[in-house]
Design a protein around this motif. Structure first.
Motif, PDB file in Angstrom:
ATOM      1  N   SER A 164       0.840  -1.192   0.000  1.00 60.61           N
ATOM      2  CA  SER A 164       0.000   0.000   0.000  1.00 60.61           C
ATOM      3  C   SER A 164       0.875   1.241   0.000  1.00 60.61           C
ATOM      4  N   ARG A 223       1.401   4.424   1.140  1.00 61.48           N
ATOM      5  CA  ARG A 223       1.052   5.488   2.089  1.00 61.48           C
ATOM      6  C   ARG A 223       1.834   6.762   1.787  1.00 61.48           C
ATOM      7  N   SER A 228       6.115   3.870   3.452  1.00 67.38           N
ATOM      8  CA  SER A 228       5.403   2.629   3.149  1.00 67.38           C
ATOM      9  C   SER A 228       6.227   1.389   3.442  1.00 67.38           C
ATOM     10  N   GLN A 280       0.193   6.920  12.777  1.00 63.37           N
ATOM     11  CA  GLN A 280      -0.611   5.944  12.063  1.00 63.37           C
ATOM     12  C   GLN A 280       0.187   5.254  10.960  1.00 63.37           C
ATOM     13  N   ARG A 281       1.044   6.021  10.298  1.00 62.64           N
ATOM     14  CA  ARG A 281       1.884   5.435   9.252  1.00 62.64           C
ATOM     15  C   ARG A 281       2.848   4.411   9.859  1.00 62.64           C
ATOM     16  N   SER A 326       0.905   1.231  10.650  1.00 64.67           N
ATOM     17  CA  SER A 326       0.609   0.462   9.437  1.00 64.67           C
ATOM     18  C   SER A 326       1.849  -0.277   8.946  1.00 64.67           C
ATOM     19  N   ARG A 343       4.331  -1.251  10.798  1.00 61.00           N
ATOM     20  CA  ARG A 343       4.581  -2.326  11.765  1.00 61.00           C
ATOM     21  C   ARG A 343       3.729  -3.558  11.444  1.00 61.00           C
ATOM     22  N   GLU A 344       2.475  -3.324  11.073  1.00 59.30           N
ATOM     23  CA  GLU A 344       1.591  -4.432  10.691  1.00 59.30           C
ATOM     24  C   GLU A 344       2.104  -5.133   9.435  1.00 59.30           C
ATOM     25  N   ASP A 345       2.587  -4.352   8.474  1.00 59.66           N
ATOM     26  CA  ASP A 345       3.120  -4.943   7.239  1.00 59.66           C
ATOM     27  C   ASP A 345       4.338  -5.822   7.526  1.00 59.66           C
TER      28      ASP A 345
END
Length: 312
Positions: A86, A88, A119, A144-145, A148, A150-152
């Protein structure tokens, strides 16, 4: 040789399991990251693909839909992840990434500092280069970035090699905990010159810094600041030109004196009676042609490298 922590291996099972991340490949410009779930299905223009049919197959398998269409299931390598993640923020692509990894002289065991994360396109390749005993500490000012990203990294199995922090590196600099410990520092910031003094304190002697900037004015100011404590300052612009290679039908087209195909459209040439053709069309044939891709990516940014000057 130092023992390797199994939890820090950047690897994947060669066979697909429930919960794995796979790259579904339709063609070179149509790919999608999908998490395998036994009770789920993927639907696209080729039909419906049941995830349960994927489980147990090796990565690289060709799988078929209910309509007979097919896709390939590929492992989520850093190169493929760069193409499907994604966006970002604006990301670095393969040409720049490979150049950065080489010029930062990354090897297994290195400690790398990065700002900003964005990203996470570059971060995935940095992590593979320093695995299994190194670590990447990456920072982004946007909470927030960072979450995100960290989740990736958890999805791609890099969370043991990458630590994501929320910090304004331009305003605060890197944490003092890394002082004199970093092998390399990478900056992707609008005002990198503000972070250069801190980066210099973080680097080991002879450590290397890289700054990515889209504008030459940023490069000029960055280089002015680097001269105070760095040497071997170099700036590069990586331009990649791709080619399309495909088979085309000639269909009896006339060629000019140079042997190249005439401009399209053109009439089919007929064999004369002297050539034994009695006015018949020349039969169709095919040849392989190569031409530059019309969608070649141009300028992405400038890469400035510098080496920390020795105090002795």
């Amino acid at each position: 040789m130092l023992p390797v922590d199994p939890a820090k291996k950047i690897a994947f099972n060669r066979h697909i399991s429930d919960g794995d991340l796979v790259i579904v490949y339709e063609r070179h410009d149509i790919m999608k990251a999908v998490k395998v779930c036994e009770n789920s299905a993927l639907q696209n223009r080729f039909g419906v693909f049941k995830h349960s049919d994927w489980i147990g197959k090796p990565f690289g398998s060709k799988v078929f839909s209910n309509k007979g269409g097919f896709v390939y299931l590929l492992a989520p390598t850093p190169e493929l992840w760069t193409l499907v993640l994604s966006h970002r923020t604006q990301i670095l692509y393969i040409a720049d990434i490979s150049f950065v990894v080489m010029y930062l002289e990354l090897v297994p065991g290195c400690l790398v500092l990065e700002s900003g994360t964005g990203s996470g396109s570059l971060t995935t390749s940095l992590a593979r280069a320093i695995a299994p005993t190194g670590h990447v500490y990456t920072f982004d000012f946007h909470e927030q970035r960072a979450a995100s990203a960290r989740e990736d990294f958890e999805k791609t199995g890099l969370n043991s090699l990458v630590t994501v922090g929320v910090r304004d590196i331009q305003g605060e600099g890197f944490p003092d905990d890394f002082s004199g410990r970093a092998d390399s520092v990478f900056l992707d910031l609008p005002q990198p010159w503000l972070a250069i003094p801190s980066a210099g304190k973080m680097l080991k002697q002879d450590g290397i810094l890289c700054s990515f900037s889209p504008c030459i004015e940023q490069v000029q100011r960055c280089c002015d600041t680097l001269r105070t404590s760095f040497t071997d300052i170099r700036t590069f612009e990586v331009l990649l030109r791709t080619y399309e290679v495909r088979e085309v039908k000639i269909d009896g087209w006339q060629t000019d004196d140079s042997g190249s195909l005439g401009s399209l459209p053109c009439k089919r040439r007929q064999l004369s009676s002297e050539e034994g053709g009695n006015g018949r069309d020349i039969p169709s044939s095919s040849t392989v042609m190569a031409r530059p891709s019309p969608e070649t990516r141009g300028h992405t940014g400038y890469l400035t490298f510098a080496r920390l000057r020795s105090l002795s």
